[in-house]
Structure formats: C-alpha cells, structure tokens
Design a protein around this motif. Structure first.
Motif, mmCIF file in Angstrom:
data_model
loop_
_atom_site.group_PDB
_atom_site.id
_atom_site.type_symbol
_atom_site.label_atom_id
_atom_site.label_comp_id
_atom_site.label_asym_id
_atom_site.label_seq_id
_atom_site.Cartn_x
_atom_site.Cartn_y
_atom_site.Cartn_z
ATOM 1 N N PHE A 140 -12.059 71.871 16.189
ATOM 2 C CA PHE A 140 -11.371 73.030 16.738
ATOM 3 C C PHE A 140 -9.924 73.105 16.272
ATOM 4 O O PHE A 140 -9.296 72.085 15.980
ATOM 5 N N ASP A 141 -9.393 74.321 16.275
ATOM 6 C CA ASP A 141 -7.956 74.506 16.151
ATOM 7 C C ASP A 141 -7.342 74.392 17.550
ATOM 8 O O ASP A 141 -8.041 74.080 18.533
ATOM 9 N N LYS A 142 -6.050 74.635 17.661
ATOM 10 C CA LYS A 142 -5.383 74.501 18.957
ATOM 11 C C LYS A 142 -5.984 75.450 19.989
ATOM 12 O O LYS A 142 -6.175 75.075 21.157
ATOM 13 N N ASP A 143 -6.292 76.671 19.580
ATOM 14 C CA ASP A 143 -6.840 77.642 20.532
ATOM 15 C C ASP A 143 -8.205 77.190 21.053
ATOM 16 O O ASP A 143 -8.510 77.343 22.239
ATOM 17 N N GLY A 144 -9.028 76.630 20.165
ATOM 18 C CA GLY A 144 -10.323 76.119 20.603
ATOM 19 C C GLY A 144 -10.168 74.954 21.564
ATOM 20 O O GLY A 144 -10.884 74.853 22.572
ATOM 21 N N ASN A 145 -9.220 74.073 21.269
ATOM 22 C CA ASN A 145 -8.964 72.944 22.164
ATOM 23 C C ASN A 145 -8.399 73.409 23.505
ATOM 24 O O ASN A 145 -8.666 72.790 24.542
ATOM 25 N N THR A 146 -7.641 74.492 23.494
ATOM 26 C CA THR A 146 -7.142 75.052 24.753
ATOM 27 C C THR A 146 -8.299 75.589 25.589
ATOM 28 O O THR A 146 -8.342 75.402 26.814
ATOM 29 N N GLN A 147 -9.245 76.256 24.927
ATOM 30 C CA GLN A 147 -10.436 76.736 25.634
ATOM 31 C C GLN A 147 -11.185 75.570 26.279
ATOM 32 O O GLN A 147 -11.614 75.648 27.431
ATOM 33 N N LEU A 148 -11.334 74.480 25.535
ATOM 34 C CA LEU A 148 -12.048 73.314 26.061
ATOM 35 C C LEU A 148 -11.272 72.674 27.211
ATOM 36 O O LEU A 148 -11.862 72.271 28.222
ATOM 37 N N ALA A 149 -9.964 72.583 27.070
ATOM 38 C CA ALA A 149 -9.138 72.026 28.147
ATOM 39 C C ALA A 149 -9.303 72.835 29.429
ATOM 40 O O ALA A 149 -9.379 72.269 30.533
ATOM 41 N N ASN A 150 -9.382 74.153 29.298
ATOM 42 C CA ASN A 150 -9.548 75.017 30.471
ATOM 43 C C ASN A 150 -10.892 74.789 31.164
ATOM 44 O O ASN A 150 -11.012 75.005 32.375
ATOM 45 N N ILE A 151 -11.886 74.367 30.400
ATOM 46 C CA ILE A 151 -13.206 74.080 30.977
ATOM 47 C C ILE A 151 -13.209 72.723 31.681
ATOM 48 O O ILE A 151 -13.777 72.566 32.765
ATOM 49 N N ILE A 152 -12.560 71.742 31.076
ATOM 50 C CA ILE A 152 -12.592 70.376 31.606
ATOM 51 C C ILE A 152 -11.688 70.201 32.821
ATOM 52 O O ILE A 152 -12.064 69.538 33.803
#
Length: 244
Positions: free
Chosen positions: A227-239
């Motif tokens: 992931f790029d930063k935006d993808g990792n932000t999406q994942l962080a929001n889920i976790i």
C-alpha cells in the motif's frame, strides 16, 4: 499505556515507505490525537516467513509484553525464505533498530530479504538475466555449496510441486492456529490480518481479510500488493476501533 505489537512482512514494515507512512505508525499517531498513551512496536520485516512467527511472538512477549498483538499473516509460499539466508537470521531477533517517541521500528525498512513468491520463482527458473535474479543466484551460491543450475532446478521443483503440496498449507495453518493460541493463553488480545482474499485465509476469530475491506486497485503501488500511505491510512482506520 496501551502497548501494541505488529508482526508481519513488508506489508507491515512498509515497503519503500517512510516509517511515518506505515499503518502501525498511523495508528500510533491516531491514538496520540485521541490522548491515548501508547507504545507501538512495528516488527514487520521484509520477506518475513510464517515459519519464524512463533519465535517473533516469544521475543515480543519477553521484551515488550504487549497488550495487543496484530499479526499480519503471510502466505505458505514464504516457507522457502530460509533458502536464501542463514537460518539463524530468522530464528532470533537481535536488536531494535530505531525508536521514535514510543514508536519502535524493529527492522530497517531499506533492508531486503527475498522470499520465493511464484513470480520470483518463475523468473529464477527461467534464469532471467536481470540484476535482481542474478544477485539472488550469486547470494545463494555464496551461502551454500549449490551451483547455479542446482539452484534453478530446486526452484523449479518448488514451483511445480512443493508449493502445491497439501502439507505446506497444513503447516501454515498450524502456525496461524499456534500464534492465536499463544496470545490468547497470555490473556492478551489478538487481531489477525490476512492480506489477500484467497485459499490461504485461515478460519480464526478476530480476523480481517484486507482485500475485502480496501480497494487494492486504488491503493496498491506494485505487484507485491504493498500500500501507499493512503492505503495504510484506510487499514489503520479499520484496525484502530478493534484495539480496545
């Protein structure tokens, strides 16, 4: 203080990303903004294999005693990781790399440890004359007594036979189950991440199939599903909501 350990491969470590763009760090910052005192240990490692996860869990428990473990599982084809590097590298962790205000990056994300994925195996089997493949072949020869042809033949055998063997998945599944049992017996919380929605997802509670939650076409930056930063932000929001 909420103490969180993240275990995984380059998807967790942050392949070619600054540590501030990884999902463990983004979660760390989100908790800080919520005034939740926390420590995050990112033990993601480039090319990590499920084989070394039990040793990593033991190390994390003994050194950091986390309250929550987020385990990002790799796929069974990572079982060939030790083929290219000394076994001892993957059975013990020797040092913490960097510490940034209650955020610990356990491994330098500029390091590379090659795991034998299908795509890479095909390139080696075809003796591709690229810099990467030739470097890997020379490293294996340097660390073993194998000739180039012997290496290629072994890779072909793994590609065509061994990786498809039911025992490979069974060993992988047993490791996932062991990790789950290990953390729960400690009385700690565990969250399992399975990156791809494929046949390697193991039925355990408190799990997330990342590909089902996030649009890979939008956020993945390479063929390795990073992931790029935006993808990792999406994942962080889920976790993050699952940590408490």
């Amino acid at each position: 203080m909420l103490n969180i350990a993240f275990i995984g491969c380059s998807w967790t470590q942050g392949h070619k990303l600054q540590y501030t763009n990884t999902y463990p760090y983004i979660i760390h910052e989100q908790l800080n903004k919520d005034n939740v005192k926390n420590q995050v240990i990112n033990a993601g490692r480039e090319g990590a294999s499920w084989i070394n996860y039990p040793q990593t869990l033991e190390y994390m428990n003994n050194k950091y005693d986390p309250d929550v473990y987020v385990i990002q599982h790799t796929t069974p084809d990572r079982g060939m990781l030790m083929f290219t590097s000394p076994k001892s590298k993957y059975q013990r962790i020797t040092r913490d790399h960097d510490v940034y205000d209650n955020y610990i990056q356990l491994w330098d994300n500029t390091q590379s440890y090659y795991h034998l994925t299908v795509g890479l195996a095909e390139r080696i089997a075809n003796n591709e004359q690229s810099e990467l493949v030739q470097h890997i072949l020379s490293e294996i020869q340097r660390k073993s007594s194998l000739t180039e042809n012997e290496i290629i033949q072994r890779v072909k055998y793994w590609l065509e036979h061994e990786r498809l063997h039911p025992l490979m998945f069974e060993k992988y599944k047993q490791t996932v189950d062991y990790c789950d049992m290990y953390v729960r017996r400690l009385g700690k919380k565990v969250i399992h991440l399975f990156w791809l929605d494929d046949s390697f997802v193991v039925d355990v509670s408190d799990s997330i199939i990342v590909e089902k939650k996030i649009d890979f076409d939008k956020y993945v930056i390479d063929t390795g599903y990073h992931f790029d930063k935006d993808g990792n932000t999406q994942l962080a929001n889920i976790i993050k909501p699952l940590l408490s």
